[in-house]
Write an enzyme that holds these catalytic residues in place. Structure first.
Site, mmCIF file in Angstrom:
data_model
loop_
_atom_site.group_PDB
_atom_site.id
_atom_site.type_symbol
_atom_site.label_atom_id
_atom_site.label_comp_id
_atom_site.label_asym_id
_atom_site.label_seq_id
_atom_site.Cartn_x
_atom_site.Cartn_y
_atom_site.Cartn_z
ATOM 1 N N GLU A 247 34.391 44.337 51.522
ATOM 2 C CA GLU A 247 35.636 44.811 50.891
ATOM 3 C C GLU A 247 35.750 46.301 51.119
ATOM 4 O OE1 GLU A 247 35.958 44.163 46.635
ATOM 5 O OE2 GLU A 247 35.135 42.154 46.808
ATOM 6 N N GLU A 299 47.569 41.396 42.711
ATOM 7 C CA GLU A 299 47.230 40.249 41.861
ATOM 8 C C GLU A 299 47.455 40.620 40.394
ATOM 9 O OE1 GLU A 299 43.398 38.276 43.291
ATOM 10 O OE2 GLU A 299 43.486 40.033 44.602
ATOM 11 N N LYS A 302 44.710 40.481 37.370
ATOM 12 C CA LYS A 302 43.577 41.396 37.337
ATOM 13 C C LYS A 302 43.840 42.448 36.259
ATOM 14 C CE LYS A 302 40.932 41.582 40.816
ATOM 15 N NZ LYS A 302 40.224 41.902 42.036
ATOM 16 N N GLU A 307 43.511 47.982 39.756
ATOM 17 C CA GLU A 307 43.012 46.665 40.179
ATOM 18 C C GLU A 307 44.134 45.720 40.603
ATOM 19 O OE1 GLU A 307 39.890 45.556 40.588
ATOM 20 O OE2 GLU A 307 39.056 47.499 40.036
#
Length: 327
Positions: A247, A299, A302, A307
């Site tokens: 990542e 997202e 999250k 985040e």
């Protein structure tokens, strides 16, 4: 095996992490279509999500498949349990999907599941060996918190909490010729100390050495972090394990002027270019470093803030900013 192929035979790979912590995300078949549209040829799945795996069949997209952290002790408990996990989650897809990695857990070392990582890896490796699946590498994903210190890179060692498990893990990887997966985030180093960590050092835009460590010099923090991991492994007697960056990314919102679409685009474009040059790192100029951008989508389930804003695409599938040109 990925670990010992000379760079001349390789083409650089930058994939994308396909996280699913959102209640408004497109269907997996739509996501596969999006990957094809933008030429994304490698995907990292955090767990063996059946709908995603079904959609990826026959897509020619390579898959790095994660084992859920909570499943690690079961897979470690016996060969039979590992066989059963493999039969349910990998076996049905082997003819239609190219698996590049099976990663046993995400950032579980140190922690409650850490002691099960090496035995789970061994049990899964036994299955791959038995079936002659040499193209699939078993590994695990760690974060830079495994290091007791990482500055300068040559001073890096594994932390006391992580060391015992990691020594077992990296010796296993060395014996197999498999790489270690590491989550590398210059953004977090910069955001934690923007007064002392230069933006150009975090974004691959510095034009000269920013940090000098002995006879090695660093113009970007990414290489310094990867080399810190190499140094820590070498201090345990392991000098032949490559790193795959599982990542890396930069949020486009959530933390004021440290997180803009422009900064995120600059970071990810430069990350792709840096990995694509196949020049390794200052310590290991011949190392073959692959990478995955985090993440496919913003997202919304999250935690609030940065985040939720690491995505290359909105849930509508419109780009947050342009990194991959459409095919």
């Amino acid at each position: 095996m990925h670990g010992h192929i000379s760079t001349a035979e390789q083409s650089p790979k930058v994939g994308v992490c396909y996280g699913m912590k959102g209640n408004n995300l497109p269907s997996p078949p739509a996501v596969v279509g999006l990957c094809k549209k933008y030429g994304i040829g490698d995907i990292r799945l955090f767990d063996p999500d059946k709908s995603a795996l079904e959609a990826l069949k026959g897509s020619q997209i390579s898959v790095s498949l994660g084992v859920l952290n909570a499943d690690i002790p079961v897979i470690a408990s016996s060969q039979e349990a590992a066989n059963s996990w493999f039969s349910a989650n990998v076996e049905p897809y082997l003819n239609d999907i190219t698996f590049s990695y099976i990663s046993v857990g995400n950032e579980v070392i140190p922690g409650e599941y850490a002691s099960s990582v090496a035995p789970a890896m061994r049990n899964l490796q036994n299955i791959l060996d038995e079936r002659n699946l040499a193209g699939v590498s078993v590994t695990t994903v760690v974060f830079t918190g495994i290091l007791a210190n990482s500055y300068p890179p040559s001073a890096a060692t594994f932390s006391a909490e992580a060391r015992e498990t990691l020594v077992q893990v990296v010796k296993f990887l060395s014996a197999q010729g498999n790489p270690l997966m590491v989550n590398v985030y210059p953004y977090f180093a910069y955001a934690a100390d923007p007064g002392n960590v230069r933006l150009d050092y975090a974004q691959f835009t510095a034009t000269g050495a920013v940090v000098v460590d002995g006879d090695l010099s660093y113009s970007n923090i990414f290489d310094a972090i990867v080399d810190a991991v190499f140094w820590a492994m070498e201090k345990e007697g392991v000098a032949d394990v490559d790193v795959v960056v599982s990542e890396s990314g930069w949020p486009s919102a959530g933390n004021g002027n440290l997180t803009t679409a422009e900064l995120a685009a600059t970071y990810n474009k430069n990350f792709m270019e840096h990995v694509g040059k196949l020049t390794g790192t200052p310590k290991r100029p011949q190392a073959y470093v692959e990478g995955f951008i985090f993440a496919m989508f913003n997202e919304n389930l999250k935690p609030d803030g940065v985040e939720q804003n690491f995505g290359l695409f909105y849930p509508s599938m419109d780009p947050v900013y342009s990194v991959f040109p459409p095919k």
